[in-house]
Scaffold this active site. Structure first.
Site: not given
Length: 515
Positions: A286, A320
């Protein structure tokens, strides 16, 4: 019988008793600041000369803890311990492994405010952000334990007369978990327990900025009954310990959360087959995001402004999933921009230990320097509307910053800043807005604020992100509700907190028997 999964509720701090309980959590953590923490390898506590010093980003002089630092030799020792433990841990009952997670979740729930207070101190998270991080850690344990119970007997396949067929999942082997500092409890715990509950053994290398919370979680799992050697705690340098373990022929998979550049490097290194390696390593990654909120001309503009501010500046933009780009249709552009500036000026930036603080510091000096450099770039590329100042004299504080009239191809519209900076650009129509939203190398989260059903449906098809939100902000995915992971350079779209995440940690086996 196991209770159905329910998301752990967030704490209401307007209730005086909850506020008091959180303040007690801060006192508990204050009492153990500055302690030394060992590595944990095969159940053995190991101290090293070399230490990682974890400091409070809101107060640079305050040491949260000094954590033993692994080197290559200790990483090898940990690998041997994990490899040996895998032989028997992989054969344990899934029910037993799930029960360890349920018990660990119960322990954390009882100490919820202590863990959140440690997040305030070690990561600089304000109360609400810290509380959400801890709730998410609990959610991951509860959810993945239940998912394992669903998967434990495999999936039915067809059989024919005289033959039975079974299809089931077995663990992979030793996994290296490299967890980030921005969700130092939730993501660290989620990636670790997903690997453990599926029958793998783990080498946990937490982020060097936040290793104390990871150590405390290792203690929780031990208290919950996790046997020695199954989880090995080895903080250390990425260049030394990280690379060594990614390259190791006994590493079966790498679960990584972090930046695009490091993710790519891990992906490349993991692809190489080393002498003695019997498998192709699996990578669960990720990575970064450059996330856009699109505001349509037919939209609730107050909702748009509130969503932008919360998504851009929650935890200082260090998610993020944070909104760092706003694409507003020209008819509503000025109105949305002006309201966002107005709301941003009302935000309280300061010590995250105070309940009224909305935004605390950024994580460390290098993050502070990088974000301030991007703000200077932004001043060349757009019009500074508010913010733009920083102060690193006591902690690493940067004012929430809004830039207007930025070209969609500008650096601050394309590169991940990972700080409290949002850039606005104007779109001619909705198709143009989607084109701009899709013009980055990332594809993690996005949001559309619109009351036009045709436009929402068009975005559902064409807005190329892993997590798309309508009429809300683009942060705040909840485990089991919003499986999380992105496209393109945002990673392997592994969808943490979703129904197929555990399968990434297992391999399928078919057994067919003739009678």
């Amino acid at each position: 019988m196991v209770q159905p999964y329910k998301h752990e509720p967030f704490t209401d701090f307007t209730v005086e008793a909850n506020k008091k309980a959180f303040e007690e959590g801060l006192q508990t953590v204050q009492a153990y600041l500055g302690q030394e923490y060992p590595l944990v390898i095969g159940g053995e506590r190991i101290m090293t000369e070399d230490k990682i010093v974890s400091i409070n980003p809101a107060n640079k002089t305050e040491v949260v803890g000094r954590v033993a630092k692994a080197n290559k030799d200790l990483a090898e020792k940990a690998m041997q311990a994990a490899d040996a433990a895998f032989k028997w841990w992989s054969k344990t009952k899934p029910e037993m492994r799930a029960d360890i997670l349920f018990r660990a979740a119960a322990i954390v729930r009882r100490r919820k405010h202590e863990f959140s207070a440690l997040l305030v101190k070690e990561a600089g998270k304000p109360w609400k952000e810290a509380d959400a991080d801890t709730a998410e850690a609990i959610d991951f344990m509860e959810y993945y334990a239940r998912q394992m119970l669903k998967l434990k007997d495999g999936i039915p396949v067809e059989s024919r007369p005289g033959e039975t067929n079974r299809f089931f999942y077995i663990p992979l082997g030793v996994g290296v978990v490299i967890s980030p500092w921005n969700f130092p409890f939730a993501i660290m715990a989620g990636t670790t327990v997903a690997a453990l509950v599926t029958g793998n053994t783990v080498l946990l290398k937490p982020a060097s900025a936040t290793p104390v919370i990871a150590y405390k979680f290792v203690e929780v799992l031990e208290e919950a009954g996790l046997p020695a050697g199954v989880l090995n705690y080895i903080p250390g340098s990425g260049a030394e310990v990280g690379d060594y373990l990614v390259d190791h022929p006994r590493t079966r998979f790498i679960s990584f959360t972090g930046s695009r550049d490091v993710g790519i490097r891990i992906y490349e290194r993991a692809a190489k087959v080393h002498p003695g390696q019997l498998w192709l390593k699996r990578v669960i990654a990720e990575m970064g995001g450059k996330d856009t909120i699109v505001v349509d001309k037919e939209a609730d503009l107050e909702l748009a402004a509130q969503s932008i501010v919360a998504s851009a500046f929650g935890f200082s933009g260090q998610k993020c999933s944070a909104c760092s780009r706003v694409v507003a249709l020209e008819e509503v552009y000025d109105q949305v921009l002006n309201r966002v500036v107005e709301l941003t000026k009302q935000l309280k930036v300061g010590n995250p230990e105070e309940q009224s603080t909305f935004m605390g510091p950024v994580i460390d000096q290098s993050a502070y320097n990088k974000i301030m450099e991007y703000i200077e770039i932004g001043k060349q590329e757009g019009k500074l509307m508010t913010g733009g100042e920083g102060d690193d004299s006591k902690g690493f504080f940067i004012q929430p910053t809004v830039f207007a009239d930025v070209d969609p191809k500008a650096r601050i519209m394309q590169e991940e800043i990972f700080g409290p900076v949002v850039a606005f650009t104007k779109a001619k129509d909705f198709d143009h807005a989607l084109d701009i939203a899709n013009n980055t190398e990332y594809g993690l989260t996005g949001a559309v604020i619109s009351n036009n059903r045709f436009n929402l449906e068009k975005a559902r098809e064409e807005f190329h992100v892993g997590n798309l939100y309508f009429n809300r902000g683009c942060t705040g995915a909840i485990v089991g509700y919003h499986p999380f992971g992105g496209f393109n350079m945002s990673g392997t779209d592994s969808k943490a907190g979703g129904p197929d995440y555990l399968l990434l940690h297992m391999q399928a086996k078919t057994v067919s028997e003739m009678f």
